[in-house]
Design a protein around this motif. Structure first.
Motif, PDB file in Angstrom:
ATOM      1  N   HIS A 109      82.110  18.692  42.798  1.00 57.98           N
ATOM      2  CA  HIS A 109      80.844  18.753  43.514  1.00 57.98           C
ATOM      3  C   HIS A 109      79.618  17.863  42.993  1.00 57.98           C
ATOM      4  N   LEU A 110      79.919  17.238  41.928  1.00 60.08           N
ATOM      5  CA  LEU A 110      78.840  16.451  41.221  1.00 60.08           C
ATOM      6  C   LEU A 110      78.950  15.113  41.816  1.00 60.08           C
ATOM      7  N   PRO A 111      77.646  14.424  41.837  1.00 61.37           N
ATOM      8  CA  PRO A 111      77.311  13.133  42.369  1.00 61.37           C
ATOM      9  C   PRO A 111      77.763  12.140  41.634  1.00 61.37           C
ATOM     10  N   LEU A 112      78.985  11.693  41.353  1.00 60.31           N
ATOM     11  CA  LEU A 112      79.523  10.802  40.351  1.00 60.31           C
ATOM     12  C   LEU A 112      80.157   9.704  41.007  1.00 60.31           C
ATOM     13  N   LYS A 113      80.077   8.639  40.156  1.00 61.51           N
ATOM     14  CA  LYS A 113      80.918   7.329  40.715  1.00 61.51           C
ATOM     15  C   LYS A 113      82.193   7.862  40.247  1.00 61.51           C
ATOM     16  N   VAL A 114      83.337   6.748  41.038  1.00 55.19           N
ATOM     17  CA  VAL A 114      84.694   6.991  40.871  1.00 55.19           C
ATOM     18  C   VAL A 114      85.086   6.959  39.556  1.00 55.19           C
ATOM     19  N   ALA A 115      84.560   5.719  38.886  1.00 53.49           N
ATOM     20  CA  ALA A 115      85.000   5.630  37.307  1.00 53.49           C
ATOM     21  C   ALA A 115      84.758   6.888  36.520  1.00 53.49           C
ATOM     22  N   GLU A 116      83.504   7.433  36.754  1.00 51.89           N
ATOM     23  CA  GLU A 116      82.977   8.655  35.948  1.00 51.89           C
ATOM     24  C   GLU A 116      83.929   9.758  36.323  1.00 51.89           C
ATOM     25  N   LYS A 117      84.475   9.932  37.490  1.00 48.76           N
ATOM     26  CA  LYS A 117      85.135  11.096  37.996  1.00 48.76           C
ATOM     27  C   LYS A 117      86.709  10.925  37.313  1.00 48.76           C
ATOM     28  N   GLN A 118      87.039   9.597  37.352  1.00 46.95           N
ATOM     29  CA  GLN A 118      88.467   9.308  36.842  1.00 46.95           C
ATOM     30  C   GLN A 118      88.292   9.513  35.416  1.00 46.95           C
ATOM     31  N   GLU A 119      87.288   9.451  34.617  1.00 48.42           N
ATOM     32  CA  GLU A 119      87.351   9.702  33.162  1.00 48.42           C
ATOM     33  C   GLU A 119      87.349  11.233  33.043  1.00 48.42           C
ATOM     34  N   LEU A 120      86.786  12.006  34.112  1.00 46.68           N
ATOM     35  CA  LEU A 120      87.107  13.662  33.732  1.00 46.68           C
ATOM     36  C   LEU A 120      88.678  13.859  34.041  1.00 46.68           C
ATOM     37  N   LEU A 121      89.104  13.269  35.056  1.00 45.81           N
ATOM     38  CA  LEU A 121      90.488  13.456  35.583  1.00 45.81           C
ATOM     39  C   LEU A 121      91.432  13.247  34.413  1.00 45.81           C
ATOM     40  N   GLU A 122      91.095  12.214  33.546  1.00 45.89           N
ATOM     41  CA  GLU A 122      92.111  11.702  32.583  1.00 45.89           C
ATOM     42  C   GLU A 122      91.846  12.450  31.083  1.00 45.89           C
ATOM     43  N   THR A 123      90.746  13.457  31.349  1.00 44.97           N
ATOM     44  CA  THR A 123      90.628  14.338  30.197  1.00 44.97           C
ATOM     45  C   THR A 123      91.590  15.443  30.400  1.00 44.97           C
ATOM     46  N   VAL A 124      92.703  15.650  29.501  1.00 46.08           N
ATOM     47  CA  VAL A 124      93.483  16.743  29.778  1.00 46.08           C
ATOM     48  C   VAL A 124      92.879  17.896  28.842  1.00 46.08           C
ATOM     49  N   SER A 125      91.915  17.765  27.937  1.00 51.35           N
ATOM     50  CA  SER A 125      91.441  18.873  27.218  1.00 51.35           C
ATOM     51  C   SER A 125      90.702  19.546  27.823  1.00 51.35           C
ATOM     52  N   VAL A 126      90.538  20.680  28.058  1.00 48.78           N
ATOM     53  CA  VAL A 126      89.694  21.533  28.879  1.00 48.78           C
ATOM     54  C   VAL A 126      88.380  21.695  28.090  1.00 48.78           C
ATOM     55  N   LYS A 127      88.527  21.956  26.898  1.00 41.62           N
ATOM     56  CA  LYS A 127      87.187  21.736  26.137  1.00 41.62           C
ATOM     57  C   LYS A 127      86.277  20.773  26.161  1.00 41.62           C
ATOM     58  N   LYS A 128      86.885  19.627  26.110  1.00 41.51           N
ATOM     59  CA  LYS A 128      86.427  18.078  26.196  1.00 41.51           C
ATOM     60  C   LYS A 128      85.829  18.005  27.526  1.00 41.51           C
ATOM     61  N   ARG A 129      86.628  18.386  28.571  1.00 38.80           N
ATOM     62  CA  ARG A 129      85.884  18.325  29.782  1.00 38.80           C
ATOM     63  C   ARG A 129      84.726  19.167  30.207  1.00 38.80           C
ATOM     64  N   LEU A 130      84.843  20.494  29.766  1.00 39.96           N
ATOM     65  CA  LEU A 130      83.676  21.201  29.966  1.00 39.96           C
ATOM     66  C   LEU A 130      82.561  20.687  29.301  1.00 39.96           C
ATOM     67  N   GLN A 131      82.611  20.236  28.218  1.00 37.34           N
ATOM     68  CA  GLN A 131      81.511  19.499  27.414  1.00 37.34           C
ATOM     69  C   GLN A 131      80.843  18.394  28.049  1.00 37.34           C
ATOM     70  N   ARG A 132      81.990  17.563  28.675  1.00 36.44           N
ATOM     71  CA  ARG A 132      81.252  16.386  29.459  1.00 36.44           C
ATOM     72  C   ARG A 132      80.534  16.828  30.774  1.00 36.44           C
ATOM     73  N   ILE A 133      81.067  17.689  31.175  1.00 35.42           N
ATOM     74  CA  ILE A 133      80.413  18.554  32.456  1.00 35.42           C
ATOM     75  C   ILE A 133      79.106  18.747  31.914  1.00 35.42           C
ATOM     76  N   LEU A 134      78.964  19.610  30.810  1.00 35.65           N
ATOM     77  CA  LEU A 134      77.606  19.969  30.551  1.00 35.65           C
ATOM     78  C   LEU A 134      76.665  18.820  30.408  1.00 35.65           C
TER      79      LEU A 134
END
Length: 774
Positions: free
Chosen positions: A171-196
């Motif tokens: 639901h965040l207004p991100l570019k495909v490349a930025e979303k891809q970075e989140l998709l490739e982050t398998v660590s839940v902690k790192k993903r949450l930090q990036r979302i923050l």
């Protein structure tokens, strides 16, 4: 990161879209390979791998055009639309990594491995991050108003951190490349930090937008939509620190003012205008006027000087390199340098180089600048009629500009250039003002330290400028203006000087201009002299240079055509290249003639020989004057006629001649205007020759004004007249006795070829000019 056993499933490339695990959404599929991949998935267990394209512009992507990590999804529903595309409903299941492509031709099929979420050993840390992210997400939804409250409720019910992170990411207004970075982050902690981090940044941007909107809304009540947009841009630039707006322009202008080294009075005026510009809206018409004015103030040199090279020997060398002859002019320039070297405080003198066209006045000014190592500026005054051309326009006029003087100083970039005012005798005046009067302040050494331009409005110091003016005819310059200048006459060149100039300067210049060398074209000295005598008749060397250029063109044609490898121009072959001679060299008249005398005249193009003819016919004593004569010359003719009539008996003429003959005095080349008193003795000699029948000697030329009692008065331009007589092949010149002092100005090579006879009475003129009848 843990990997399960590899599986082979069809692959669907997505353009501009990315699907996270747990996402459910509709896709429209139209590419052939994608359609076949969907059909293959439906045949098997409805599972398909969704991967985003790296480059959206690629219509037929290959293996290298897709990200290596995607989402394994399940096809929930598939519907064929009338336009041929297929709409499918998919649900993201798991992250997956492409290990290799097993099918690329009909559709993409890959061997993949599932990427499971990597969770921390301390679940409390992930839970804390999730709660923090939820608070930030709620604040983001409140500010953006682009996400529904139902979405927020559904997110609040999620207890698993990994799934929470994927739902929020979708639901965040991100570019495909930025979303891809989140998709490739398998660590839940790192993903949450990036979302923050992303939520914090989005909140700041949304808050800034809201602040800008509030700022603009206040001024919107008073202005139009265009003003709103400009204020919005200004607010954005202010927050971003962008200096391209008006604030940036004001800063640049302020910096220019500080660096311009203006006098205090001008500096105060510049800052005052800058304050007005800063407070004025950009849309105001006067805004650009003020900015242009400030830019002119900062671009003019106020104190910048170039160091003078006050080396007399160096200056002598430069002047001799560039010009042959002109000794008096060079001497005057060297005197100026010598005095300045001794005092170091000499105000710039106003030199006026006067002479016919083509003698090197303009190029001499350039050489003076080169010798002094000063900047050189040239302003042509020919045809200038408007006083504002000199003093500038007042700023109240549309398109106002400084005058040519300030423009020239701006171009020079220093306060002490060599400033050439070309063709100062050709300024005119009309209803727009008198520019020659405006030049009085510029050329007065006592006043030009406080020159005032209407546009600049502040005084400007011109006292360090070395002004040089040029003129063809100083009689056309108003007296007060002429009084402010030091006249240096340049009469023209002798044949010997022309020969040296042609050989040393003009010929090498034209060789280079025509792509020739001295080994390909040679002009013998005797043929160069023939070219000067028979193809040119001028004071300067412009026509001579044109004729040399013509020879070079003819030679170039012969060499290129293969007729000759080397062209040598001799006295015998010059007619072949230039045609028949244009002028006759030698005696102006072939034999002694009755009623025809040779006068000498001075024109703006130099000296010239003037033939005066008198014809008698039986009649009643009418006197006719033809040849486009001016008033002064007509008066000289009447004075000569009155002298002849008063002294008829002494001259051996019938006292009643004026009753028996009609007299016609004509000056050939009738289309050329002629004026001046110096033809007086020539008209009298021709008139007396016609009545007495005594021929005038063909080798004699004369000049002088006549009075009713036969006195011969002095004239001007003797040097030019003597040189024209020398060019015409005359050997004897009768001159007024009062002009003897001017003989030293005549070049020695000319003096040697002429015999000068000074006279004070017309009787003496007749004695030397007329030949006694046998």
């Amino acid at each position: 990161m843990t990997e399960s056993n590899n599986r082979t499933i069809p692959l669907l490339p997505l353009r501009g879209l990315l699907v996270f695990p747990t996402m459910v959404l509709h896709l429209d599929v139209g590419r052939d390979k994608s359609v076949q991949a969907l059909e293959q998935a439906m045949v098997e267990d409805s599972e398909i791998l969704l991967t985003s394209q790296v480059d959206l512009s690629v219509d037929e992507p290959g293996a290298d055009d897709m990200y290596q990590v995607g989402t394994m999804a399940k096809v929930k529903q598939m519907l064929k639309l009338p336009n041929g595309t297929i709409r499918v409903l998919v649900e993201g299941l798991e992250r997956a990594k492409i290990e290799r492509f097993t099918q690329k031709e009909e559709y993409f099929q890959v061997e993949m491995s599932i990427l499971s979420n990597v969770e921390e050993s301390n679940p409390s840390e992930e839970l804390a991050l999730m709660r923090n992210a939820l608070e930030q997400f709620e604040e983001y939804i409140r500010l953006s108003k682009k996400v529904s409250k139902e979405t927020l409720q559904s997110v609040q019910d999620i207890a698993e951190p990994g799934r929470f992170a994927d739902i929020v990411s979708s639901h965040l207004p991100l570019k495909v490349a930025e979303k891809q970075e989140l998709l490739e982050t398998v660590s839940v902690k790192k993903r949450l930090q990036r979302i923050l981090d992303i939520l914090n940044n989005e909140k700041e941007v949304l808050g800034l937008e809201q602040k800008i909107g509030q700022t603009v809304k206040k001024s919107m009540e008073k202005t139009q939509k265009e003003y709103y947009l400009r204020e919005q841009m200004k607010a954005i630039q202010k927050e971003l620190g962008d200096k391209d707006g008006k604030d940036g322009e004001v800063g640049e202008l302020r910096e220019k003012i500080e660096q311009s080294d203006m006098p205090d009075q001008v500096l105060t005026k510049a800052y005052k205008e800058l304050d007005r510009y800063e407070k004025m809206p950009s849309t105001a018409a006067e805004s650009s006027v003020i900015r242009t004015y400030i830019e002119w103030l900062t671009s003019i040199p106020w104190k910048e000087e170039t160091p003078d090279r006050l080396d007399v020997n160096h200056a002598q060398k430069i002047l001799d390199e560039d010009h042959y002859g002109l000794e008096k002019v060079k001497e005057r320039v060297l005197e100026h340098l010598a005095v300045q070297e001794l005092t170091n405080s000499l105000k710039g003198p106003i030199l006026c180089l006067s002479g016919p066209p083509g003698v090197g006045k303009t190029s001499l000014a350039k050489s003076i600048a080169r010798a002094l190592e000063r900047k050189f500026v040239r302003v042509s005054l020919g045809g200038v009629r408007d006083e504002a051309e000199i003093r500038g326009h007042r700023r109240t006029y549309v398109g106002a500009m400084p005058g040519r003087i300030i423009q020239g100083m701006n171009k020079a970039g220093s306060t002490n250039p060599v400033f050439l005012l070309d063709e100062i005798d050709k300024m005119a005046s009309d209803f727009r003002g008198d520019p020659s009067s405006a030049m009085l302040e510029v050329l007065d050494p006592e006043q030009n330290n406080s020159f005032s331009d209407h546009y600049i409005e502040e005084t400007y110091d011109l006292s360090k400028v070395l002004f040089i003016t040029t003129a063809n005819n100083i009689s056309a310059i108003p007296g007060p203006l002429l009084d402010r200048m030091e006249i240096i006459p340049i009469a023209g060149y002798t044949e010997l000087e022309k020969e040296r100039i042609a050989i040393d300067y003009l010929f090498p210049k034209q060789l280079e201009a025509h792509g020739l060398t001295k080994s390909k074209l040679q002009i013998k000295d005797d043929s160069m002299m023939k070219l000067i005598r028979y193809y040119t008749r001028e004071a300067g060397v412009r026509s001579l240079e044109r004729e040399i250029a013509k020879v070079c063109r003819k030679a170039a044609k012969k060499i290129v055509a293969g007729e000759k490898k080397r062209v040598v121009v001799t006295e015998n072959t010059i007619e072949e290249m230039l045609g028949r001679p244009k002028f006759r060299y030698g005696q102006a008249e072939i034999e002694n003639q009755v009623g025809t005398a040779m006068g000498l005249a001075y024109t703006t193009a130099g000296g010239t020989v003037l033939s005066i003819e008198v014809s008698l016919a039986k009649g009643k004593g009418d006197l006719s004057l033809t040849g486009k004569l001016g008033d002064v010359m007509k008066e000289s003719a009447r004075a000569a006629f009155s002298y002849t009539r008063a002294n008829a008996e002494q001259l051996g003429i019938s006292p009643d001649f004026y009753k028996e003959y009609d007299i016609h005095i004509h000056v050939p080349e009738g289309a050329t205007p002629k004026d001046g008193p110096s033809a007086g003795i020539t008209i009298a000699t021709a008139l007396i020759s016609a009545f007495t029948g005594k021929p005038v000697k063909k080798e004699v030329g004369m000049t002088g004004e006549i009075t009713l009692r036969g006195r011969v008065l002095p004239i001007g331009g003797l040097k030019e007249k003597a040189m024209s007589a020398h060019r015409a092949g005359l050997t004897t010149i009768i001159i007024p006795k009062d002009n003897e002092k001017d003989l030293e100005d005549i070049p020695e090579s000319v003096r040697k070829g002429l015999t000068f006879i000074p006279v004070s009475q017309l009787d003496e003129v007749l004695e030397h000019a007329l030949e006694e009848k046998e």
